[in-house]
Scaffold this motif. Sequence first.
Motif, PDB file in Angstrom:
ATOM      1  N   GLY A  33       0.780  -1.229   0.000  1.00  0.00           N
ATOM      2  CA  GLY A  33       0.000   0.000   0.000  1.00  0.00           C
ATOM      3  C   GLY A  33       0.811   1.278   0.000  1.00  0.00           C
ATOM      4  O   GLY A  33       0.286   2.343  -0.311  1.00  0.00           O
ATOM      5  N   LYS A  34       2.093   1.195   0.342  1.00  0.00           N
ATOM      6  CA  LYS A  34       2.869   2.433   0.440  1.00  0.00           C
ATOM      7  C   LYS A  34       4.044   2.524  -0.525  1.00  0.00           C
ATOM      8  O   LYS A  34       4.768   3.512  -0.512  1.00  0.00           O
ATOM      9  CB  LYS A  34       3.337   2.661   1.873  1.00  0.00           C
ATOM     10  N   LEU A  35       4.222   1.548  -1.394  1.00  0.00           N
ATOM     11  CA  LEU A  35       5.357   1.577  -2.324  1.00  0.00           C
ATOM     12  C   LEU A  35       5.328   2.794  -3.244  1.00  0.00           C
ATOM     13  O   LEU A  35       6.363   3.427  -3.457  1.00  0.00           O
ATOM     14  CB  LEU A  35       5.408   0.297  -3.163  1.00  0.00           C
ATOM     15  N   ALA A  36       4.180   3.118  -3.792  1.00  0.00           N
ATOM     16  CA  ALA A  36       4.099   4.259  -4.709  1.00  0.00           C
ATOM     17  C   ALA A  36       4.541   5.542  -4.022  1.00  0.00           C
ATOM     18  O   ALA A  36       5.312   6.333  -4.587  1.00  0.00           O
ATOM     19  CB  ALA A  36       2.681   4.401  -5.253  1.00  0.00           C
ATOM     20  N   GLN A  37       4.102   5.744  -2.797  1.00  0.00           N
ATOM     21  CA  GLN A  37       4.470   6.957  -2.062  1.00  0.00           C
ATOM     22  C   GLN A  37       5.959   6.969  -1.729  1.00  0.00           C
ATOM     23  O   GLN A  37       6.616   8.017  -1.788  1.00  0.00           O
ATOM     24  CB  GLN A  37       3.634   7.081  -0.781  1.00  0.00           C
ATOM     25  N   LEU A  38       6.515   5.808  -1.381  1.00  0.00           N
ATOM     26  CA  LEU A  38       7.947   5.729  -1.068  1.00  0.00           C
ATOM     27  C   LEU A  38       8.789   6.114  -2.278  1.00  0.00           C
ATOM     28  O   LEU A  38       9.773   6.849  -2.156  1.00  0.00           O
ATOM     29  CB  LEU A  38       8.314   4.314  -0.606  1.00  0.00           C
ATOM     30  N   VAL A  39       8.400   5.645  -3.462  1.00  0.00           N
ATOM     31  CA  VAL A  39       9.142   5.971  -4.682  1.00  0.00           C
ATOM     32  C   VAL A  39       8.946   7.444  -5.044  1.00  0.00           C
ATOM     33  O   VAL A  39       9.907   8.143  -5.385  1.00  0.00           O
ATOM     34  CB  VAL A  39       8.737   5.047  -5.849  1.00  0.00           C
ATOM     35  N   LYS A  40       7.716   7.931  -4.948  1.00  0.00           N
ATOM     36  CA  LYS A  40       7.438   9.335  -5.289  1.00  0.00           C
ATOM     37  C   LYS A  40       8.219  10.311  -4.426  1.00  0.00           C
ATOM     38  O   LYS A  40       8.712  11.325  -4.906  1.00  0.00           O
ATOM     39  CB  LYS A  40       5.942   9.636  -5.125  1.00  0.00           C
ATOM     40  N   THR A  41       8.339  10.007  -3.134  1.00  0.00           N
ATOM     41  CA  THR A  41       8.999  10.931  -2.221  1.00  0.00           C
ATOM     42  C   THR A  41      10.490  10.646  -2.048  1.00  0.00           C
ATOM     43  O   THR A  41      11.202  11.451  -1.448  1.00  0.00           O
ATOM     44  CB  THR A  41       8.336  10.895  -0.829  1.00  0.00           C
ATOM     45  N   ASP A  52      14.395 -12.488   8.376  1.00  0.00           N
ATOM     46  CA  ASP A  52      14.502 -11.530   9.486  1.00  0.00           C
ATOM     47  C   ASP A  52      15.660 -10.541   9.380  1.00  0.00           C
ATOM     48  O   ASP A  52      16.047  -9.930  10.373  1.00  0.00           O
ATOM     49  CB  ASP A  52      14.568 -12.252  10.843  1.00  0.00           C
ATOM     50  N   ALA A  53      16.217 -10.374   8.200  1.00  0.00           N
ATOM     51  CA  ALA A  53      17.231  -9.341   7.998  1.00  0.00           C
ATOM     52  C   ALA A  53      16.522  -8.005   7.798  1.00  0.00           C
ATOM     53  O   ALA A  53      15.478  -7.935   7.151  1.00  0.00           O
ATOM     54  CB  ALA A  53      18.091  -9.663   6.781  1.00  0.00           C
ATOM     55  N   GLU A  54      17.074  -6.956   8.373  1.00  0.00           N
ATOM     56  CA  GLU A  54      16.522  -5.620   8.164  1.00  0.00           C
ATOM     57  C   GLU A  54      17.357  -4.915   7.105  1.00  0.00           C
ATOM     58  O   GLU A  54      18.576  -4.802   7.238  1.00  0.00           O
ATOM     59  CB  GLU A  54      16.515  -4.825   9.465  1.00  0.00           C
ATOM     60  N   VAL A  55      16.687  -4.445   6.056  1.00  0.00           N
ATOM     61  CA  VAL A  55      17.357  -3.793   4.932  1.00  0.00           C
ATOM     62  C   VAL A  55      16.808  -2.376   4.805  1.00  0.00           C
ATOM     63  O   VAL A  55      15.596  -2.187   4.673  1.00  0.00           O
ATOM     64  CB  VAL A  55      17.100  -4.575   3.617  1.00  0.00           C
ATOM     65  N   ALA A  56      17.697  -1.393   4.860  1.00  0.00           N
ATOM     66  CA  ALA A  56      17.292   0.003   4.657  1.00  0.00           C
ATOM     67  C   ALA A  56      17.385   0.299   3.161  1.00  0.00           C
ATOM     68  O   ALA A  56      18.435   0.118   2.549  1.00  0.00           O
ATOM     69  CB  ALA A  56      18.187   0.942   5.444  1.00  0.00           C
ATOM     70  N   ILE A  57      16.278   0.734   2.583  1.00  0.00           N
ATOM     71  CA  ILE A  57      16.217   0.987   1.145  1.00  0.00           C
ATOM     72  C   ILE A  57      15.980   2.481   0.919  1.00  0.00           C
ATOM     73  O   ILE A  57      15.036   3.056   1.442  1.00  0.00           O
ATOM     74  CB  ILE A  57      15.088   0.166   0.488  1.00  0.00           C
ATOM     75  N   ASN A  58      16.856   3.080   0.117  1.00  0.00           N
ATOM     76  CA  ASN A  58      16.713   4.485  -0.259  1.00  0.00           C
ATOM     77  C   ASN A  58      15.941   4.514  -1.580  1.00  0.00           C
ATOM     78  O   ASN A  58      16.502   4.269  -2.645  1.00  0.00           O
ATOM     79  CB  ASN A  58      18.087   5.133  -0.404  1.00  0.00           C
ATOM     80  N   PHE A  59      14.650   4.807  -1.509  1.00  0.00           N
ATOM     81  CA  PHE A  59      13.792   4.768  -2.685  1.00  0.00           C
ATOM     82  C   PHE A  59      14.071   5.915  -3.658  1.00  0.00           C
ATOM     83  O   PHE A  59      13.518   5.938  -4.751  1.00  0.00           O
ATOM     84  CB  PHE A  59      12.318   4.736  -2.267  1.00  0.00           C
ATOM     85  N   ALA A  60      14.963   6.840  -3.300  1.00  0.00           N
ATOM     86  CA  ALA A  60      15.364   7.892  -4.234  1.00  0.00           C
ATOM     87  C   ALA A  60      16.128   7.298  -5.417  1.00  0.00           C
ATOM     88  O   ALA A  60      16.216   7.919  -6.469  1.00  0.00           O
ATOM     89  CB  ALA A  60      16.217   8.931  -3.524  1.00  0.00           C
ATOM     90  N   HIS A  61      16.667   6.105  -5.255  1.00  0.00           N
ATOM     91  CA  HIS A  61      17.441   5.439  -6.310  1.00  0.00           C
ATOM     92  C   HIS A  61      16.641   4.373  -7.041  1.00  0.00           C
ATOM     93  O   HIS A  61      17.187   3.637  -7.855  1.00  0.00           O
ATOM     94  CB  HIS A  61      18.705   4.819  -5.715  1.00  0.00           C
TER      95      HIS A  61
END
Length: 81
Positions: A33-41, A52-61
């Motif tokens: 539900g929030k992927l579009a907003q993550l990419v837009k912003t 159970d690995a935590e991955v930080a994703i910078n959606f600006a890329h």
Amino acid sequence: MADQKPALVLHLATGGEPLLFALTTEESAKLTGKLAQLVKTGAVETVTTKNDAEVAINFAHVAAAYVDDLNRKTNIFGMHA
């Protein structure tokens, strides 16, 4: 019918092969539900993978992001046959 194997699929703006992150059903439901907003912003989001690995994703890329089923036999970007 095989069990679903949800995965986050990221197509980076720089090109190359997409990145795939196996997800739990719960995590895929949270992200869908929030992927579009993550990419837009261009936000940074921490995603918990199936193992159970935590991955930080910078959606600006990220040029495109979606949740897909890894069990699907054929896949043409955005369309399933």
